[in-house]
Design a protein around this motif. Structure first.
Motif, PDB file in Angstrom:
ATOM      1  N   LEU A 102       0.530  -1.263  -0.017  1.00 57.00           N
ATOM      2  CA  LEU A 102       0.049  -0.021   0.091  1.00 57.00           C
ATOM      3  C   LEU A 102       0.889   1.230   0.143  1.00 57.00           C
ATOM      4  CD1 LEU A 102      -2.849   1.162  -0.052  1.00 57.00           C
ATOM      5  CD2 LEU A 102      -3.079   0.912   2.382  1.00 57.00           C
ATOM      6  N   ALA A 103       1.998   1.070   0.990  1.00 59.82           N
ATOM      7  CA  ALA A 103       2.991   2.319   0.791  1.00 59.82           C
ATOM      8  C   ALA A 103       3.445   2.562  -0.430  1.00 59.82           C
ATOM      9  CB  ALA A 103       3.992   2.136   1.936  1.00 59.82           C
ATOM     10  N   LYS A 104       3.755   1.471  -1.364  1.00 59.39           N
ATOM     11  CA  LYS A 104       4.604   1.853  -2.507  1.00 59.39           C
ATOM     12  C   LYS A 104       3.219   2.216  -3.596  1.00 59.39           C
ATOM     13  CE  LYS A 104       7.599   1.315  -5.416  1.00 59.39           C
ATOM     14  NZ  LYS A 104       8.882   2.193  -5.262  1.00 59.39           N
ATOM     15  N   ALA A 105       2.076   1.934  -3.544  1.00 57.27           N
ATOM     16  CA  ALA A 105       0.986   2.306  -4.131  1.00 57.27           C
ATOM     17  C   ALA A 105       0.858   3.752  -4.158  1.00 57.27           C
ATOM     18  CB  ALA A 105      -0.234   1.504  -3.987  1.00 57.27           C
ATOM     19  N   LYS A 106       0.711   4.284  -2.801  1.00 59.92           N
ATOM     20  CA  LYS A 106       0.820   5.683  -2.678  1.00 59.92           C
ATOM     21  C   LYS A 106       1.708   6.405  -2.882  1.00 59.92           C
ATOM     22  CE  LYS A 106      -2.169   5.191   1.297  1.00 59.92           C
ATOM     23  NZ  LYS A 106      -2.452   5.627   3.073  1.00 59.92           N
ATOM     24  N   GLU A 107       3.149   5.873  -3.093  1.00 60.15           N
ATOM     25  CA  GLU A 107       4.237   6.759  -3.402  1.00 60.15           C
ATOM     26  C   GLU A 107       3.942   6.607  -4.949  1.00 60.15           C
ATOM     27  OE1 GLU A 107       8.666   4.897  -3.621  1.00 60.15           O
ATOM     28  OE2 GLU A 107       7.783   4.873  -1.522  1.00 60.15           O
ATOM     29  N   ASN A 108       3.576   5.914  -5.508  1.00 60.62           N
ATOM     30  CA  ASN A 108       3.355   5.967  -7.192  1.00 60.62           C
ATOM     31  C   ASN A 108       2.451   6.750  -7.612  1.00 60.62           C
ATOM     32  OD1 ASN A 108       5.502   3.954  -7.611  1.00 60.62           O
ATOM     33  ND2 ASN A 108       3.950   2.222  -7.649  1.00 60.62           N
ATOM     34  N   VAL A 109       1.458   7.066  -6.690  1.00 58.98           N
ATOM     35  CA  VAL A 109       0.344   8.107  -7.054  1.00 58.98           C
ATOM     36  C   VAL A 109       1.182   9.391  -7.111  1.00 58.98           C
ATOM     37  CG1 VAL A 109      -1.537   9.079  -6.213  1.00 58.98           C
ATOM     38  CG2 VAL A 109      -1.558   6.617  -6.315  1.00 58.98           C
ATOM     39  N   LEU A 110       1.776   9.571  -5.785  1.00 55.59           N
ATOM     40  CA  LEU A 110       2.418  10.932  -5.207  1.00 55.59           C
ATOM     41  C   LEU A 110       3.725  11.220  -6.753  1.00 55.59           C
ATOM     42  CD1 LEU A 110       2.270  10.672  -1.666  1.00 55.59           C
ATOM     43  CD2 LEU A 110       0.812  12.147  -3.386  1.00 55.59           C
ATOM     44  N   GLN A 111       4.190  10.104  -7.285  1.00 51.59           N
ATOM     45  CA  GLN A 111       5.286  10.478  -7.988  1.00 51.59           C
ATOM     46  C   GLN A 111       4.656  10.890  -9.313  1.00 51.59           C
ATOM     47  OE1 GLN A 111       7.887   7.045  -8.924  1.00 51.59           O
ATOM     48  NE2 GLN A 111       8.313   7.889 -11.010  1.00 51.59           N
ATOM     49  N   VAL A 112       3.435  10.367  -9.759  1.00 56.84           N
ATOM     50  CA  VAL A 112       2.945  11.141 -11.042  1.00 56.84           C
ATOM     51  C   VAL A 112       2.052  12.316 -10.550  1.00 56.84           C
ATOM     52  CG1 VAL A 112       3.089   9.163 -12.247  1.00 56.84           C
ATOM     53  CG2 VAL A 112       0.969   9.826 -11.120  1.00 56.84           C
ATOM     54  N   HIS A 113       1.688  12.482  -9.422  1.00 55.44           N
ATOM     55  CA  HIS A 113       0.862  13.491  -9.064  1.00 55.44           C
ATOM     56  C   HIS A 113       1.048  14.292  -7.592  1.00 55.44           C
ATOM     57  CE1 HIS A 113      -3.546  15.808  -9.653  1.00 55.44           C
ATOM     58  NE2 HIS A 113      -2.636  16.445  -8.793  1.00 55.44           N
ATOM     59  N   PRO A 114       2.137  14.696  -7.430  1.00 51.20           N
ATOM     60  CA  PRO A 114       2.547  15.121  -5.723  1.00 51.20           C
ATOM     61  C   PRO A 114       1.343  15.827  -5.379  1.00 51.20           C
ATOM     62  CG  PRO A 114       4.264  15.790  -7.445  1.00 51.20           C
ATOM     63  CD  PRO A 114       3.214  15.126  -8.345  1.00 51.20           C
ATOM     64  N   ASP A 115       1.136  15.557  -4.068  1.00 53.22           N
ATOM     65  CA  ASP A 115       0.185  16.333  -3.236  1.00 53.22           C
ATOM     66  C   ASP A 115      -1.308  15.876  -3.551  1.00 53.22           C
ATOM     67  OD1 ASP A 115       2.237  17.953  -2.352  1.00 53.22           O
ATOM     68  OD2 ASP A 115       1.885  19.530  -3.741  1.00 53.22           O
ATOM     69  N   MET A 116      -1.439  15.018  -4.459  1.00 60.15           N
ATOM     70  CA  MET A 116      -2.951  14.281  -4.658  1.00 60.15           C
ATOM     71  C   MET A 116      -3.550  13.736  -3.381  1.00 60.15           C
ATOM     72  SD  MET A 116      -4.864  12.772  -7.623  1.00 60.15           S
ATOM     73  CE  MET A 116      -4.486  11.195  -8.379  1.00 60.15           C
ATOM     74  N   PRO A 117      -4.674  14.211  -2.958  1.00 56.74           N
ATOM     75  CA  PRO A 117      -5.325  13.584  -1.734  1.00 56.74           C
ATOM     76  C   PRO A 117      -5.523  12.187  -2.106  1.00 56.74           C
ATOM     77  CG  PRO A 117      -6.684  15.507  -2.377  1.00 56.74           C
ATOM     78  CD  PRO A 117      -5.526  15.349  -3.561  1.00 56.74           C
ATOM     79  N   ILE A 118      -5.058  11.119  -1.127  1.00 48.69           N
ATOM     80  CA  ILE A 118      -5.672   9.840  -1.625  1.00 48.69           C
ATOM     81  C   ILE A 118      -6.427   8.934  -0.376  1.00 48.69           C
ATOM     82  CG2 ILE A 118      -4.549   7.317  -1.610  1.00 48.69           C
ATOM     83  CD1 ILE A 118      -1.837   8.828  -2.498  1.00 48.69           C
ATOM     84  N   PHE A 119      -7.580   8.355  -0.597  1.00 48.44           N
ATOM     85  CA  PHE A 119      -8.325   7.945   0.376  1.00 48.44           C
ATOM     86  C   PHE A 119      -8.170   6.305   0.275  1.00 48.44           C
ATOM     87  CE2 PHE A 119     -10.467  12.171  -0.230  1.00 48.44           C
ATOM     88  CZ  PHE A 119     -10.313  12.757   0.874  1.00 48.44           C
ATOM     89  N   THR A 120      -8.083   5.717   1.145  1.00 50.32           N
ATOM     90  CA  THR A 120      -8.110   4.076   1.266  1.00 50.32           C
ATOM     91  C   THR A 120      -9.318   3.747   1.734  1.00 50.32           C
ATOM     92  OG1 THR A 120      -6.920   4.075   3.344  1.00 50.32           O
ATOM     93  CG2 THR A 120      -5.604   3.980   1.345  1.00 50.32           C
ATOM     94  N   VAL A 121     -10.261   2.978   1.054  1.00 54.51           N
ATOM     95  CA  VAL A 121     -11.678   2.747   1.151  1.00 54.51           C
ATOM     96  C   VAL A 121     -11.894   1.271   1.058  1.00 54.51           C
ATOM     97  CG1 VAL A 121     -12.430   5.037   0.732  1.00 54.51           C
ATOM     98  CG2 VAL A 121     -12.404   3.262  -1.047  1.00 54.51           C
ATOM     99  N   SER A 122     -12.797   0.693   1.771  1.00 56.19           N
ATOM    100  CA  SER A 122     -13.577  -0.569   1.214  1.00 56.19           C
ATOM    101  C   SER A 122     -15.066  -0.216   1.154  1.00 56.19           C
ATOM    102  CB  SER A 122     -13.261  -1.686   2.349  1.00 56.19           C
ATOM    103  OG  SER A 122     -14.029  -2.703   2.163  1.00 56.19           O
ATOM    104  N   ALA A 123     -15.339  -0.361  -0.255  1.00 60.26           N
ATOM    105  CA  ALA A 123     -16.859  -0.320  -0.611  1.00 60.26           C
ATOM    106  C   ALA A 123     -17.492  -1.483   0.227  1.00 60.26           C
ATOM    107  CB  ALA A 123     -16.866  -0.505  -1.878  1.00 60.26           C
TER     108      ALA A 123
END
Ligand SMILES: Nc1nc2c(ncn2[C@@H]2O[C@H](COP(=O)(O)OP(=O)(O)OP(=O)(O)O)[C@@H](O)[C@H]2O)c(=O)[nH]1
Ligand SMILES: [Mg+2]
Ligand SMILES: [Zn+2]
Lengths: 224, 144
Positions: free
Chosen positions: A178-199
């Motif tokens: 999960l940490a890696k996934a978030k890091e990858n999100v922030l690599q292409v879009h720094p400062d993007m808000p990320i919410f981890t959810v379970s529908a």
């Protein structure tokens, strides 16, 4: 003999999207474009989200699907107006274009709603290029997909305003980083808000719903 | 249908169908057809010049393939798509450095700030069309 053209290829869509945007602003409707790969949980998240908005924020959904009405049926059970677009009728397209959304919106009573979700076709490539006149763009990825999704689809992740990482209830059964996934999100879009959810369990939905409410408030008070 | 690499961006390869370029090819056909002045209507179009940014999800080969299909039986049939690929250039808002991105890493290589401005790479523009001429410089009629 050369004839100068100098025009954007998607200018027709862009013009139409601007018209949609004007209409939605006039009516004070906040429009959220929800995108993901097939099966990441767009419909499931919307079901849970709509349940939480019930009685608070009048909402509606436009859902694009290549040929079924399954998603529309599921969403309609939440009691909000749902419009299904079979993109097949528009040439089996892999995205919703602005003119299609305009047609669908024409079927809704916009003066009665404040929040309009558009569930786009499951695809991370094409919808990235097509503005539909939305206020906010949301990308969903789930923990059953690779952590590298943002790196493979940088345009999608860059053009979106928020990322939802869904299906967190499955984390104990997977070796998803999960940490890696978030890091990858922030690599292409720094400062993007990320919410981890379970529908599935509803875990983490509060942060996302509060974010949405803030968007609606901003729109209704004419902030954007 | 199509599995192609995304021009030069290494392993970052979206796998998908050719559908996306189909819609774009149709837009190009519409715009190019409408750009031919009335007296030249029906003339054969030799080529269409396009600018395609590397940040768009358009693969030149797929686009040519799709354009050949949608332009069949029109005056634009056989027109060559001359595609100029535009690199992704960014400028750092913190240190003002400017550089060309070679992969999907959107932070400044000089100061690591993530506040960038994308200067180019999202283009998807038609620049010009070229009408075929005979030896006397007269426009050649197209098939349809
Ligand atoms: N375990 C678990 N399963 C989920 C969760 N969210 C969705 N699913 C399941 O994942 C599958 C796909 O979910 P959908 O909501 O249909 O996904 P979608 O993104 O709308 O799919 P398309 O519209 O087909 O692109 C369904 O079987 C859901 O029950 C979750 O948080 N946890
Ligand atoms: Mg769905
Ligand atoms: Zn810098």
């Amino acid at each position: 003999m050369e004839i100068k053209v100098v025009q954007k290829v998607l200018s027709v869509n862009e013009r139409m999207a601007e018209e949609n945007r004007r209409l939605f602003s006039e009516k004070g409707v906040c429009v959220i474009n929800v995108m993901s790969s097939p099966g990441s949980g767009k419909t499931a998240i919307l079901e849970k989200t709509l349940a939480r908005m019930a009685g608070k924020v009048p909402s509606a959904v436009i859902v694009g699907d290549v040929c079924t009405t399954h998603d529309a049926d599921r969403l309609a059970r939440t009691g909000v107006p749902v419009l299904q677009i079979n993109t097949d009728a528009f040439g089996g397209d892999c995205h919703l274009a602005a003119h299609v959304v305009e047609k669908a919106a024409g079927e809704l009573d916009l003066s009665r709603i404040q929040l309009l979700f558009v569930e786009n076709v499951g695809n991370l490539v094409c919808p990235a290029e097509f503005d539909i006149g939305e206020d906010r763009r949301v990308v969903v990825m789930s923990v059953t997909e690779g952590e590298d999704k943002p790196l493979k689809y940088p345009v999608m992740f860059r053009t979106c305003h928020v990322t939802l990482i869904n299906k967190t209830d499955l984390l104990p059964h997977l070796d998803y980083d999960l940490a890696k996934a978030k890091e990858n999100v922030l690599q292409v879009h720094p400062d993007m808000p990320i919410f981890t959810v379970s529908a599935q369990t509803g875990e983490g939905m509060t942060g996302w719903v509060d974010w949405l409410k803030a968007c609606v408030e901003e729109k209704v008070s004419g902030g954007r | 249908m199509f599995v192609k690499t995304w021009g030069g961006w290494g392993n970052f390869v979206p796998r998908r169908s050719a559908m996306h370029e189909m819609g774009i090819a149709m837009e190009i056909l519409t715009i190019a057809s409408a750009s031919i002045p009335e007296p030249l209507k029906g003339a054969k179009v030799r080529s269409i010049r396009l600018k395609v940014g590397k940040l768009t999800a358009v693969i030149p080969e797929s686009l040519r393939f799709c354009f050949d299909i949608v332009s069949k039986d029109t005056p634009l049939s056989g027109a060559h798509l001359h595609i100029e690929e535009i690199p992704v250039v960014a400028r750092c808002k913190a240190c003002q450095n400017q550089w060309t991105l070679s992969g999907p890493s959107f932070s400044c290589p000089f100061c690591e700030s993530g506040k960038l401005e994308i200067l180019s790479g999202r283009e998807l523009d038609i620049d010009a069309i070229e009408i075929e001429e005979d030896d006397d410089g007269k426009p050649v009629k197209g098939k349809a």
